[in-house]
Structure formats: structure tokens, C-alpha cells
Design an enzyme around this catalytic site. Structure first.
Site, PDB file in Angstrom:
ATOM      1  CB  ILE A  14     -46.306   7.347 114.318  1.00  0.00           C
ATOM      2  CG1 ILE A  14     -45.852   8.240 113.156  1.00  0.00           C
ATOM      3  CG2 ILE A  14     -47.416   8.028 115.117  1.00  0.00           C
ATOM      4  CD1 ILE A  14     -46.873   8.402 112.042  1.00  0.00           C
ATOM      5  CG  ASN A  37     -39.721   0.964 107.616  1.00  0.00           C
ATOM      6  OD1 ASN A  37     -38.554   0.906 107.211  1.00  0.00           O
ATOM      7  ND2 ASN A  37     -40.409   2.099 107.639  1.00  0.00           N
ATOM      8  CB  SER A  38     -39.391  -0.968 113.372  1.00  0.00           C
ATOM      9  OG  SER A  38     -40.104  -2.177 113.397  1.00  0.00           O
ATOM     10  CG  ASP A  60     -47.689  -9.921 108.269  1.00  0.00           C
ATOM     11  OD1 ASP A  60     -48.858  -9.502 108.191  1.00  0.00           O
ATOM     12  OD2 ASP A  60     -46.794  -9.609 107.464  1.00  0.00           O
ATOM     13  CB  SER A 126     -52.344   9.709 105.400  1.00  0.00           C
ATOM     14  OG  SER A 126     -51.572  10.644 104.709  1.00  0.00           O
ATOM     15  CE1 TYR A 151     -49.103   4.847 103.366  1.00  0.00           C
ATOM     16  CE2 TYR A 151     -49.401   7.052 102.481  1.00  0.00           C
ATOM     17  CZ  TYR A 151     -49.294   6.199 103.560  1.00  0.00           C
ATOM     18  OH  TYR A 151     -49.388   6.707 104.837  1.00  0.00           O
ATOM     19  CE  LYS A 155     -52.085   4.722 105.730  1.00  0.00           C
ATOM     20  NZ  LYS A 155     -52.042   3.855 106.877  1.00  0.00           N
ATOM     21  CG  ASN A 181     -46.283  16.355 105.987  1.00  0.00           C
ATOM     22  OD1 ASN A 181     -47.461  16.648 105.798  1.00  0.00           O
ATOM     23  ND2 ASN A 181     -45.495  15.966 105.017  1.00  0.00           N
ATOM     24  CG  ASN A 201     -41.756  10.585 104.094  1.00  0.00           C
ATOM     25  OD1 ASN A 201     -41.805   9.435 104.473  1.00  0.00           O
ATOM     26  ND2 ASN A 201     -42.721  11.146 103.404  1.00  0.00           N
ATOM     27  CG  LEU A 202     -38.188  17.814 103.493  1.00  0.00           C
ATOM     28  CD1 LEU A 202     -37.261  17.895 102.290  1.00  0.00           C
ATOM     29  CD2 LEU A 202     -39.106  19.037 103.527  1.00  0.00           C
ATOM     30  N   GLY A 297     -47.409  14.136  91.564  1.00  0.00           N
ATOM     31  CA  GLY A 297     -48.406  13.826  92.596  1.00  0.00           C
ATOM     32  C   GLY A 297     -48.353  14.715  93.820  1.00  0.00           C
TER      33      GLY A 297
HETATM   34  P1  NAD Z   1     -43.181   2.990 110.192  1.00  0.00           P
HETATM   35  O1  NAD Z   1     -42.845   2.253 108.947  1.00  0.00           O
HETATM   36  O2  NAD Z   1     -42.070   3.625 110.938  1.00  0.00           O
HETATM   37  O3  NAD Z   1     -43.981   2.039 111.197  1.00  0.00           O
HETATM   38  C1  NAD Z   1     -44.806   1.003 110.758  1.00  0.00           C
HETATM   39  C2  NAD Z   1     -44.465  -0.217 111.600  1.00  0.00           C
HETATM   40  O4  NAD Z   1     -45.322  -1.283 111.205  1.00  0.00           O
HETATM   41  C3  NAD Z   1     -43.029  -0.689 111.401  1.00  0.00           C
HETATM   42  O5  NAD Z   1     -42.444  -0.947 112.668  1.00  0.00           O
HETATM   43  C4  NAD Z   1     -43.165  -1.982 110.585  1.00  0.00           C
HETATM   44  O6  NAD Z   1     -42.142  -2.903 110.891  1.00  0.00           O
HETATM   45  C5  NAD Z   1     -44.541  -2.463 111.015  1.00  0.00           C
HETATM   46  N1  NAD Z   1     -45.259  -3.260 110.009  1.00  0.00           N
HETATM   47  C6  NAD Z   1     -45.429  -2.983 108.702  1.00  0.00           C
HETATM   48  N2  NAD Z   1     -46.171  -3.941 108.120  1.00  0.00           N
HETATM   49  C7  NAD Z   1     -46.489  -4.835 109.087  1.00  0.00           C
HETATM   50  C8  NAD Z   1     -47.235  -6.029 109.115  1.00  0.00           C
HETATM   51  N3  NAD Z   1     -47.808  -6.527 108.003  1.00  0.00           N
HETATM   52  N4  NAD Z   1     -47.376  -6.685 110.283  1.00  0.00           N
HETATM   53  C9  NAD Z   1     -46.790  -6.214 111.424  1.00  0.00           C
HETATM   54  N5  NAD Z   1     -46.056  -5.092 111.450  1.00  0.00           N
HETATM   55  C10 NAD Z   1     -45.914  -4.400 110.307  1.00  0.00           C
HETATM   56  O7  NAD Z   1     -44.293   4.068 109.791  1.00  0.00           O
HETATM   57  P2  NAD Z   1     -44.863   5.279 110.635  1.00  0.00           P
HETATM   58  O8  NAD Z   1     -44.350   6.524 110.031  1.00  0.00           O
HETATM   59  O9  NAD Z   1     -44.688   5.040 112.088  1.00  0.00           O
HETATM   60  O10 NAD Z   1     -46.405   5.178 110.242  1.00  0.00           O
HETATM   61  C11 NAD Z   1     -47.350   4.507 111.046  1.00  0.00           C
HETATM   62  C12 NAD Z   1     -48.696   4.582 110.368  1.00  0.00           C
HETATM   63  O11 NAD Z   1     -49.042   5.944 110.130  1.00  0.00           O
HETATM   64  C13 NAD Z   1     -48.757   3.908 108.999  1.00  0.00           C
HETATM   65  O12 NAD Z   1     -50.033   3.321 108.851  1.00  0.00           O
HETATM   66  C14 NAD Z   1     -48.602   5.062 108.029  1.00  0.00           C
HETATM   67  O13 NAD Z   1     -49.182   4.774 106.783  1.00  0.00           O
HETATM   68  C15 NAD Z   1     -49.366   6.144 108.754  1.00  0.00           C
HETATM   69  N6  NAD Z   1     -48.966   7.494 108.367  1.00  0.00           N
HETATM   70  C16 NAD Z   1     -47.664   7.864 108.453  1.00  0.00           C
HETATM   71  C17 NAD Z   1     -47.298   9.148 108.076  1.00  0.00           C
HETATM   72  C18 NAD Z   1     -45.848   9.596 108.147  1.00  0.00           C
HETATM   73  O14 NAD Z   1     -45.521  10.624 107.537  1.00  0.00           O
HETATM   74  N7  NAD Z   1     -44.964   8.907 108.839  1.00  0.00           N
HETATM   75  C19 NAD Z   1     -48.260  10.052 107.618  1.00  0.00           C
HETATM   76  C20 NAD Z   1     -49.582   9.637 107.564  1.00  0.00           C
HETATM   77  C21 NAD Z   1     -49.930   8.347 107.940  1.00  0.00           C
HETATM   78  C1  UD1 Z   2     -45.827  12.004 101.469  1.00  0.00           C
HETATM   79  C2  UD1 Z   2     -46.843  11.294 100.625  1.00  0.00           C
HETATM   80  C3  UD1 Z   2     -48.084  11.022 101.472  1.00  0.00           C
HETATM   81  C4  UD1 Z   2     -47.724  10.243 102.733  1.00  0.00           C
HETATM   82  C5  UD1 Z   2     -46.631  10.969 103.499  1.00  0.00           C
HETATM   83  C6  UD1 Z   2     -46.131  10.138 104.655  1.00  0.00           C
HETATM   84  C7  UD1 Z   2     -46.484  11.929  98.293  1.00  0.00           C
HETATM   85  C8  UD1 Z   2     -47.038  12.654  97.123  1.00  0.00           C
HETATM   86  N1  UD1 Z   2     -47.161  12.056  99.437  1.00  0.00           N
HETATM   87  O1  UD1 Z   2     -46.380  13.245 101.887  1.00  0.00           O
HETATM   88  O2  UD1 Z   2     -48.989  10.271 100.701  1.00  0.00           O
HETATM   89  O3  UD1 Z   2     -48.849  10.097 103.589  1.00  0.00           O
HETATM   90  O4  UD1 Z   2     -45.522  11.234 102.620  1.00  0.00           O
HETATM   91  O5  UD1 Z   2     -45.452   9.004 104.223  1.00  0.00           O
HETATM   92  O6  UD1 Z   2     -45.472  11.237  98.191  1.00  0.00           O
HETATM   93  N2  UD1 Z   2     -39.509  17.061  99.304  1.00  0.00           N
HETATM   94  C9  UD1 Z   2     -38.411  17.568  98.648  1.00  0.00           C
HETATM   95  N3  UD1 Z   2     -37.312  16.780  98.534  1.00  0.00           N
HETATM   96  C10 UD1 Z   2     -37.249  15.505  99.028  1.00  0.00           C
HETATM   97  C11 UD1 Z   2     -38.383  14.999  99.713  1.00  0.00           C
HETATM   98  C12 UD1 Z   2     -39.494  15.800  99.818  1.00  0.00           C
HETATM   99  O7  UD1 Z   2     -38.427  18.717  98.190  1.00  0.00           O
HETATM  100  O8  UD1 Z   2     -36.217  14.835  98.868  1.00  0.00           O
HETATM  101  C13 UD1 Z   2     -40.708  17.921  99.455  1.00  0.00           C
HETATM  102  C14 UD1 Z   2     -41.950  17.356  98.805  1.00  0.00           C
HETATM  103  O9  UD1 Z   2     -42.069  17.824  97.500  1.00  0.00           O
HETATM  104  C15 UD1 Z   2     -43.045  17.916  99.717  1.00  0.00           C
HETATM  105  C16 UD1 Z   2     -42.374  18.068 101.087  1.00  0.00           C
HETATM  106  O10 UD1 Z   2     -40.984  17.985 100.851  1.00  0.00           O
HETATM  107  O11 UD1 Z   2     -43.410  19.180  99.293  1.00  0.00           O
HETATM  108  C17 UD1 Z   2     -42.770  16.963 102.042  1.00  0.00           C
HETATM  109  O12 UD1 Z   2     -42.564  15.723 101.395  1.00  0.00           O
HETATM  110  P1  UD1 Z   2     -42.773  14.330 102.144  1.00  0.00           P
HETATM  111  O13 UD1 Z   2     -41.996  14.334 103.400  1.00  0.00           O
HETATM  112  O14 UD1 Z   2     -42.493  13.252 101.153  1.00  0.00           O
HETATM  113  O15 UD1 Z   2     -44.303  14.364 102.563  1.00  0.00           O
HETATM  114  P2  UD1 Z   2     -45.624  14.565 101.673  1.00  0.00           P
HETATM  115  O16 UD1 Z   2     -45.317  14.724 100.235  1.00  0.00           O
HETATM  116  O17 UD1 Z   2     -46.402  15.641 102.298  1.00  0.00           O
END
Ligand code: NAD
Ligand code: UD1
Length: 341
Positions: A14, A37-38, A60, A126, A151, A155, A181, A201-202, A297
Site C-alpha cells: 500500500i 517485507n519489500s 527500523d 484495518s 495482529y 491495530k 481488502n 491473503n486471497l 477467526g
Molecule cells: P506490506 O508488508 O506490503 O508493507 C509494510 C512495509 O513496512 C514493508 O515494506 C516492510 O518492509 C515495512 N516494515 C515492516 N516493519 C517495519 C519496521 N519495523 N520498520 C520499518 N519498516 C518496516 O503491507 P501492506 O499491505 O502495504 O500494509 C501496510 C499497512 O496497512 C500495515 O500497517 C498493515 O497492517 C495495514 N493493513 C493492510 C491491509 C492489507 O490487506 N494489505 C489491510 C488492513 C491494514
Molecule cells: C485478513 C485478516 C485481517 C487483515 C487482512 C489484511 C484474518 C481472519 N483476517 O483479512 O485481520 O487485516 O487479512 O492482512 O486472517 N480465503 C480463502 N482461501 C485463501 C485465502 C483466503 O478462501 O487461501 C478467503 C478468506 O476466508 C476470506 C477471504 O478469502 O473470506 C479474504 O481473505 P484474506 O485475503 O485473508 O482477507 P481477510 O480475511 O478479510
């Protein structure tokens, strides 16, 4: 004068899309990322897309000496704090790591902001804070809590921490963005979601199946109380989500209220099976899957009301789930080609 925005985790999924949008909108950007993670190549992809190179500090967010350097060298107008660990399953096995990185990281950033008189923070929260919502769509007033993994707890704790921080420090402003999502990738195919480990994630999982690195997807349950029995989520194109941050930056630089909370989603629910079928259709490929048991969950259904973000930020997602799935696949193909060359 251009405003400098500090993004922690700005090379992640993101963060990188948000940095692109900020640079395109004329902001200066600096990034702190420890690359846990990048990949460092993302920096040059950002430059290829925007023609601009953000300042980059590798390290960090809990490293106080690094924060001192970043905050002294830059006149920061606002911080967007993305950096965190986000793998739910890992957080159950390694709770201390998750509490340490996700909470100590925020405390370190808030302390540096306080010391250097930086007054604005946007935090990546989130939809997980809503747990298994009883009433849909989720509004920002939907009760939060009842979270089932460390996790998600981090949040919720971060939200409380930031609320207390702005209450105690006059002149501080925070916007908590509750993402639903995020999926998809930038239209260039250069940046997208590229987790270092096996994804939870899916959509990243679907991409591994499409790339034939995993032989099939398991749909976690088809016996939920939904029209096709699979879970429903609100999938938002990452570029729409990124743009929500630019709008939040514009807002935070002008608001008087210390705290605002916005959902960022599309307002539309899509089931797992609908998403799988849409992926196959728009990308003209097969995607083997089996139906497996429910994942512990998981909420049955979760989607956002985005009325508040629409009204107060002017937030209006442009892309469909189909667009996002096409862009995600384009990113995969482009990266597969890149790794062959
Ligand atoms: P991501 O893992 O792709 O990005 C996180 C970045 O932070 C990575 O580049 C990683 O290297 C860096 N990082 C992690 N720990 C660090 C640290 N201690 N110091 C410096 N850098 C650090 O994740 P994302 O999907 O881009 O998510 C970004 C934010 O959004 C996170 O806080 C995540 O929890 C939140 N979020 C993500 C989702 C999602 O589905 N992707 C959903 C809700 C909330
Ligand atoms: C998950 C996390 C949520 C987190 C978000 C982003 C859980 C319970 N929730 O959300 O806390 O903020 O990721 O990191 O883990 N699915 C499948 N097969 C798969 C993977 C996922 O069927 O292999 C389904 C899941 O059951 C869900 C949907 O796809 O219904 C989306 O899953 P996912 O992408 O993991 O997101 P969330 O569960 O919404």
C-alpha cells in the site's frame, strides 16, 4: 513550498502505491523501510512511474537514532505510518514479535513527532477492528473489538494509543484509516503485492496458483450464511486506496479536530467464489480450487459504508474488482517475464 510527507513502510504494497500518488500530486516524500517485507527495486520502479525519486532511509521505525536523523534532516508536514507486520497466522505463533514491532514502532514515531513538533499522523488501521460485524455495512460507529488474533489486537491498541496521544497533546491531529481488502496493482505492472513468504491473503494466493507455484487454491468454507456459501469481503483497488491517503493528507493539513476515522473500501461485497470466477473470466485462465474447511477467526461478511469518506474527503473509488484482478495478473506476468530475463 512543497510539503514533505514521511511514509514508514513506503516500499510495501500500500505504501508504494501511495508514494506514487503523493509524488504525482506534487508532494515531497521520504521513506523509512527496513525491507522486511519489500524489495529495494521498488524504489526504482517508483522513479520509473513518477519520474521522481523519494528520499529513502533503510532501517527500523523503532531505531531512535534513525528517527532522529530523518526528523532532523527533513521538514516533515505529516507522517503516514504504514510500517507493521501483517500476517495474521504468524501473529498467532509469534505474538511478542507482533506486539513489539506494531506497537513499539508507533510509540517511537509518536515520540519523534512530539520532539520535532510534527503535528499530523495518518495511521493504517484495518476493518479487522470490527471483528465479525453484526450489522452491515460497517460504519465508523460500528462497535469495535472481539478480535481473535494478535495482529488485529495490535491495530486496536494502536487506535487507542493514537487517540490518547492526540488527546494529551494539543495541536496534534490523527486520521485513522480503516482499510477493507486492498487488491490489485499499479497499471504499469511495476509495483504490486509481492509478499516474501507464502501469502495468507486471497489474491496473492490466487496469483501463486495462477503462476503454477502452488497447485490449487483452497476456498475456506462454502457453508456460510451467504448467497453462495463463501465469505464476503469489500475488495478495493490499491490505487483507489492509495488515493484515499492523498485525500487524507489534504484533510489533515487543514483540520481542527484532533481525531478523524474513515473507512476506506468500495461499499460493495464480493464473495470468495465470485472473486475466483471473476479472476478466471477477466484473465482468461483456469484456476484450480477445492472447497476446504472454514478458517478460524473469519468473519462471514464484511463490507464498508464509505459515506463519511465520500462526504468529508471526497473519496470516490474508480476501479472495479475486475479492474483490480486484471491489474494483479498483469503485475504477475510482468514479474514472471522480468525474472526470466
Ligand atoms: P506490506 O508488508 O506490503 O508493507 C509494510 C512495509 O513496512 C514493508 O515494506 C516492510 O518492509 C515495512 N516494515 C515492516 N516493519 C517495519 C519496521 N519495523 N520498520 C520499518 N519498516 C518496516 O503491507 P501492506 O499491505 O502495504 O500494509 C501496510 C499497512 O496497512 C500495515 O500497517 C498493515 O497492517 C495495514 N493493513 C493492510 C491491509 C492489507 O490487506 N494489505 C489491510 C488492513 C491494514
Ligand atoms: C485478513 C485478516 C485481517 C487483515 C487482512 C489484511 C484474518 C481472519 N483476517 O483479512 O485481520 O487485516 O487479512 O492482512 O486472517 N480465503 C480463502 N482461501 C485463501 C485465502 C483466503 O478462501 O487461501 C478467503 C478468506 O476466508 C476470506 C477471504 O478469502 O473470506 C479474504 O481473505 P484474506 O485475503 O485473508 O482477507 P481477510 O480475511 O478479510
Amino acid at each position: 513550498m512543497k510539503k514533505m510527507i514521511l511514509t514508514t513502510g513506503g516500499l510495501g504494497f500500500i505504501g508504494s502505491h501511495t508514494v506514487v500518488d503523493l509524488l504525482n500530486e506534487g508532494y515531497d516524500v521520504c521513506i523509512i523501510d527496513n525491507l522486511s517485507n519489500s524489495h529495494i527495486e521498488v524504489l526504482s520502479y517508483i522513479q520509473q512511474i513518477t519520474g521522481k525519486m523519494p528520499k529513502f532511509y533503510q532501517g527500523d521505525v523503532r531505531d531512535n537514532a534513525l528517527l532522529e536523523k530523518v526528523f532532523s534532516e527533513n521538514d516533515i508536514s505529516a507522517v503516514i505510518h504504514f510500517a507493521a507486520l501483517k500476517a495474521v497466522a504468524e501473529s498467532v505463533v509469534k505474538p511478542l514479535l507482533y506486539y513489539e514491532v506494531n506497537i513499539d514502532g508507533t510509540i517511537a514515531i509518536l515520540k519523534a513527532m512530539q520532539k520535532h513538533h510534527v503535528h499530523n499522523i495518518i495511521f493504517s488501521s484495518s476493518a479487522t477492528v470490527y471483528g465479525d460485524p453484526k450489522v452491515l455495512p460497517c460504519t465508523e460507529d460500528t462497535p469495535i473489538g472481539e478480535i481473535k488474533n494478535p495482529y488485529g489486537e495490535t491495530k486496536l491498541i494502536n487506535e487507542m494509543l493514537i487517540k490518547d496521544f492526540v488527546k494529551a497533546n494539543e495541536g496534534m491531529h490523527a486520521i485513522l484509516l480503516r482499510y477493507f481488502n486492498p487488491i490489485g496493482a499499479h497499471a504499469s505492472g511495476l509495483i504490486g503485492e509481492d509478499p516474501k513468504d507464502i501469502p495468507n491473503n486471497l489474491v496473492p494466493y490466487i496469483l501463486r496458483v495462477a503462476a503454477k507455484k502452488i497447485d490449487h487454491l483452497t476456498v475456506f468454507g462454502d457453508d456460510y450464511d451467504t448467497p453462495d456459501g463463501s465469505c464476503i469481503r469489500d475488495y478495493i483497488h490499491v490505487c483507489d486506496l492509495a488515493h484515499g491517503h492523498v485525500l487524507a493528507i489534504k484533510k489533515i493539513l487543514t483540520i481542527e479536530e484532533p481525531l478523524k476515522i474513515y473507512n476506506l473500501g468500495t461499499g460493495k461485497g464480493t464473495s470468495v467464489l465470485e472473486l475466483v470466477n471473476a479472476f478466471k473470466k477477466v484473465n482468461h485462465i483456469d484456476l484450480p480450487y477445492v472447497i476446504g474447511p472454514r478458517r478460524a477467526g473469519d468473519a462471514t461478511a464484511s463490507y464498508a459504508s464509505i459515506d463519511l469518506a465520500q462526504k468529508e474527503l471526497g473519496f470516490a473509488p474508480k476501479f472495479s474488482v475486475e479492474d483490480a484482478l486484471k491489474d494483479a495478473y498483469h503485475f504477475l506476468i510482468k514479474h514472471e517475464e522480468g525474472s526470466k530475463n
